[in-house]
Design a protein around this motif. Structure first.
Motif, PDB file in Angstrom:
ATOM      1  N   UNK A   1      -2.552  -0.801 -11.228  1.00  0.00           N
ATOM      2  CA  UNK A   1      -3.678   0.421 -10.953  1.00  0.00           C
ATOM      3  C   UNK A   1      -3.807   1.106 -12.534  1.00  0.00           C
ATOM      4  N   UNK A   2      -4.901   1.911 -12.395  1.00  0.00           N
ATOM      5  CA  UNK A   2      -4.918   2.805 -13.486  1.00  0.00           C
ATOM      6  C   UNK A   2      -3.880   4.074 -13.523  1.00  0.00           C
ATOM      7  N   UNK A   3      -3.176   4.241 -12.296  1.00  0.00           N
ATOM      8  CA  UNK A   3      -2.106   5.244 -12.144  1.00  0.00           C
ATOM      9  C   UNK A   3      -0.750   4.895 -12.528  1.00  0.00           C
ATOM     10  N   UNK A   4      -0.406   3.749 -12.865  1.00  0.00           N
ATOM     11  CA  UNK A   4       0.765   3.530 -13.120  1.00  0.00           C
ATOM     12  C   UNK A   4       0.906   1.955 -13.988  1.00  0.00           C
ATOM     13  N   UNK A   5       1.949   1.730 -14.695  1.00  0.00           N
ATOM     14  CA  UNK A   5       2.064   0.426 -15.367  1.00  0.00           C
ATOM     15  C   UNK A   5       2.671  -0.582 -14.458  1.00  0.00           C
TER      16      UNK A   5
ATOM     17  N   UNK B   1       0.921  -1.216   0.097  1.00  0.00           N
ATOM     18  CA  UNK B   1      -0.139  -0.047   0.001  1.00  0.00           C
ATOM     19  C   UNK B   1       0.863   1.371   0.137  1.00  0.00           C
ATOM     20  N   UNK B   2       1.852   1.307   1.066  1.00  0.00           N
ATOM     21  CA  UNK B   2       2.851   2.487   1.109  1.00  0.00           C
ATOM     22  C   UNK B   2       3.600   2.520  -0.468  1.00  0.00           C
ATOM     23  N   UNK B   3       3.855   1.593  -1.037  1.00  0.00           N
ATOM     24  CA  UNK B   3       4.688   1.457  -2.299  1.00  0.00           C
ATOM     25  C   UNK B   3       3.730   2.193  -3.526  1.00  0.00           C
ATOM     26  N   UNK B   4       2.305   1.760  -3.365  1.00  0.00           N
ATOM     27  CA  UNK B   4       1.526   2.330  -4.306  1.00  0.00           C
ATOM     28  C   UNK B   4       1.311   3.947  -4.171  1.00  0.00           C
ATOM     29  N   UNK B   5       1.068   4.282  -2.851  1.00  0.00           N
ATOM     30  CA  UNK B   5       0.850   5.557  -2.588  1.00  0.00           C
ATOM     31  C   UNK B   5       2.268   6.459  -3.083  1.00  0.00           C
ATOM     32  N   UNK B   6       3.426   5.791  -2.586  1.00  0.00           N
ATOM     33  CA  UNK B   6       4.700   6.590  -3.025  1.00  0.00           C
ATOM     34  C   UNK B   6       5.027   6.795  -4.379  1.00  0.00           C
ATOM     35  N   UNK B   7       4.661   5.823  -5.202  1.00  0.00           N
ATOM     36  CA  UNK B   7       4.621   5.762  -6.516  1.00  0.00           C
ATOM     37  C   UNK B   7       3.704   6.882  -7.284  1.00  0.00           C
ATOM     38  N   UNK B   8       2.469   6.773  -6.728  1.00  0.00           N
ATOM     39  CA  UNK B   8       1.552   7.897  -7.108  1.00  0.00           C
ATOM     40  C   UNK B   8       1.868   9.160  -6.880  1.00  0.00           C
ATOM     41  N   UNK B   9       2.483   9.456  -5.853  1.00  0.00           N
ATOM     42  CA  UNK B   9       2.856  10.888  -5.298  1.00  0.00           C
ATOM     43  C   UNK B   9       4.102  11.258  -5.980  1.00  0.00           C
ATOM     44  N   UNK B  10       4.863  10.311  -6.747  1.00  0.00           N
ATOM     45  CA  UNK B  10       6.160  10.539  -7.273  1.00  0.00           C
ATOM     46  C   UNK B  10       7.358  10.685  -6.287  1.00  0.00           C
ATOM     47  N   UNK B  11       7.137   9.872  -5.329  1.00  0.00           N
ATOM     48  CA  UNK B  11       8.335   9.530  -4.420  1.00  0.00           C
ATOM     49  C   UNK B  11       9.559   8.611  -4.982  1.00  0.00           C
TER      50      UNK B  11
ATOM     51  N   UNK C   1       4.922 -13.729  -8.085  1.00  0.00           N
ATOM     52  CA  UNK C   1       5.346 -12.937  -9.209  1.00  0.00           C
ATOM     53  C   UNK C   1       6.227 -11.683  -8.820  1.00  0.00           C
ATOM     54  N   UNK C   2       7.363 -11.679  -9.184  1.00  0.00           N
ATOM     55  CA  UNK C   2       7.953 -10.173  -9.171  1.00  0.00           C
ATOM     56  C   UNK C   2       7.612  -9.242  -9.977  1.00  0.00           C
ATOM     57  N   UNK C   3       6.893  -8.187  -9.590  1.00  0.00           N
ATOM     58  CA  UNK C   3       6.191  -7.003 -10.330  1.00  0.00           C
ATOM     59  C   UNK C   3       6.991  -6.043 -10.485  1.00  0.00           C
ATOM     60  N   UNK C   4       7.322  -5.355 -11.624  1.00  0.00           N
ATOM     61  CA  UNK C   4       7.925  -3.777 -11.407  1.00  0.00           C
ATOM     62  C   UNK C   4       6.737  -2.841 -12.025  1.00  0.00           C
ATOM     63  N   UNK C   5       6.369  -1.817 -11.184  1.00  0.00           N
ATOM     64  CA  UNK C   5       5.602  -0.742 -11.620  1.00  0.00           C
ATOM     65  C   UNK C   5       6.437   0.730 -11.710  1.00  0.00           C
ATOM     66  N   UNK C   6       5.907   1.164 -12.783  1.00  0.00           N
ATOM     67  CA  UNK C   6       6.751   2.774 -13.155  1.00  0.00           C
ATOM     68  C   UNK C   6       5.345   3.804 -13.310  1.00  0.00           C
ATOM     69  N   UNK C   7       5.666   4.917 -12.946  1.00  0.00           N
ATOM     70  CA  UNK C   7       4.586   6.049 -13.475  1.00  0.00           C
ATOM     71  C   UNK C   7       4.299   5.899 -14.995  1.00  0.00           C
ATOM     72  N   UNK C   8       3.075   5.859 -15.758  1.00  0.00           N
ATOM     73  CA  UNK C   8       2.669   5.832 -16.836  1.00  0.00           C
ATOM     74  C   UNK C   8       2.924   7.115 -17.696  1.00  0.00           C
ATOM     75  N   UNK C   9       2.879   7.984 -17.108  1.00  0.00           N
ATOM     76  CA  UNK C   9       3.056   9.397 -17.798  1.00  0.00           C
ATOM     77  C   UNK C   9       4.815  10.114 -17.858  1.00  0.00           C
ATOM     78  N   UNK C  10       5.595   9.218 -17.366  1.00  0.00           N
ATOM     79  CA  UNK C  10       6.828   9.829 -17.185  1.00  0.00           C
ATOM     80  C   UNK C  10       7.917   8.527 -17.599  1.00  0.00           C
ATOM     81  N   UNK C  11       8.879   8.899 -18.267  1.00  0.00           N
ATOM     82  CA  UNK C  11       9.722   7.949 -19.072  1.00  0.00           C
ATOM     83  C   UNK C  11      10.677   7.692 -17.873  1.00  0.00           C
ATOM     84  N   UNK C  12      11.212   6.560 -17.872  1.00  0.00           N
ATOM     85  CA  UNK C  12      12.500   6.035 -17.075  1.00  0.00           C
ATOM     86  C   UNK C  12      13.855   6.812 -17.467  1.00  0.00           C
ATOM     87  N   UNK C  13      14.279   7.268 -16.269  1.00  0.00           N
ATOM     88  CA  UNK C  13      15.457   7.873 -16.675  1.00  0.00           C
ATOM     89  C   UNK C  13      16.735   6.662 -17.033  1.00  0.00           C
TER      90      UNK C  13
END
Length: 302
Positions: free
Chosen positions: A156-160, A134-144, A268-280
């Protein structure tokens, strides 16, 4: 008639103010003195302002010219900062790297990945935060975080989210446990056992609970804890049988008996990233190293 200044006129104006003469400005700009004088005249006409006069044969800027120069300087200094930043980015990428992960992966899969990343980027600040899903989802959603790695579903709809590795849960127990002589365990073997479990929202626990209920299996008692590492430590003390992901089980394998469980519980090992920001580039390197590390592991345990 005033008109917008062109870049060449602005550059010439700045060079004259920096050097003090049209001759020195021409040398700085790798052009001729008449060309500089012509551009200054064009600039004055375009600006609709008197920017210079001649005093005792020398060019003097007006107060209007000095105010304009201050603004021009800010523009050019901004461009220079942009060029410096581009050079830094070309050399080492953007900022630091912020990774979020579940405690099990932070203890097992991630350390060798971090070690290899640090060898490639010795000056980069890397933040590795181990948190609940839960904290990981919130952190990714908030750009942390730049990316998050979990053993629980993250889509979730907020990230891939992308599955990087498939495996199955395993049973862990003290080597002297009565079940430790088996080649593998069936869920029926858990009947009457002291069961070490994670919290009720954990994917492995939910799968195990459904399987046990469908087979009518009840443990003698349960000990619930927050991390797979705690289950392994408790099992190593001879307290009961735990069901955990195979990644964390491998960390404690010297102190435990680790057996496959049937029916299989998917992990499963799952990788999640923000959908609207390309990885550095740094994040892409980290993900590639993670993929390479996971590729060395068994794809499943049966």
């Amino acid at each position: 008639m005033p008109r917008p200044l062109n870049p060449r006129e602005i550059e010439t104006f700045r060079a004259v103010l920096q050097t003090g003469t049209t001759t020195a400005a021409a040398q700085l700009l790798h052009t001729t003195q008449p060309s500089v004088s012509r551009l200054l005249a064009q600039m004055q006409a375009a600006a609709g302002l008197k920017l210079f006069d001649i005093h005792k044969g020398r060019l003097r800027p007006t107060p209007e010219a000095m105010e304009l120069y201050a603004t021009v300087q800010q523009h050019f200094l901004g461009r220079e900062r942009i060029e410096r930043q581009l050079a830094v980015l070309r050399q080492s990428g953007a900022g630091g790297l912020r990774i979020g992960c579940t405690p099990a992966l932070g203890l097992s899969v991630l350390p060798p990945v971090v070690q290899r990343f640090a060898q490639r980027h010795p000056g980069v600040h890397l933040s590795l935060q181990t948190l609940g899903t839960l904290a990981l989802r919130e952190g990714l959603h908030n750009g942390h975080f730049d990316c998050v790695v979990s053993t629980m579903a993250l889509a979730t709809p907020d990230f891939d989210a992308t599955v990087l590795h498939h495996s199955h849960a395993v049973c862990v127990m003290h080597p002297d446990h009565a079940l430790a002589t088996r080649a593998a365990l069936q869920v029926q073997d858990l009947r009457g056992q002291l069961l070490l479990t994670l919290n009720a929202d954990d994917d492995i626990f939910l799968q195990l609970q459904r399987t046990m209920q469908s087979h009518g299996i009840e443990p003698s008692a349960t000990i619930e804890t927050t991390t797979s590492a705690n289950i392994c430590r408790l099992a190593a003390q001879g307290l009961g049988v735990g069901v955990v992901n195979p990644y964390v089980a491998s960390v404690f394998a010297r102190d435990l008996c680790v057996l496959a469980l049937h029916p299989l519980c998917a992990v499963e090992v799952v990788l999640a990233v923000p959908p609207r920001l390309a990885l550095s580039e740094r994040a892409e390197t980290f993900v590639q190293l993670l993929r390479e590390e996971l590729a060395q592991l068994p794809a499943e345990r049966v």
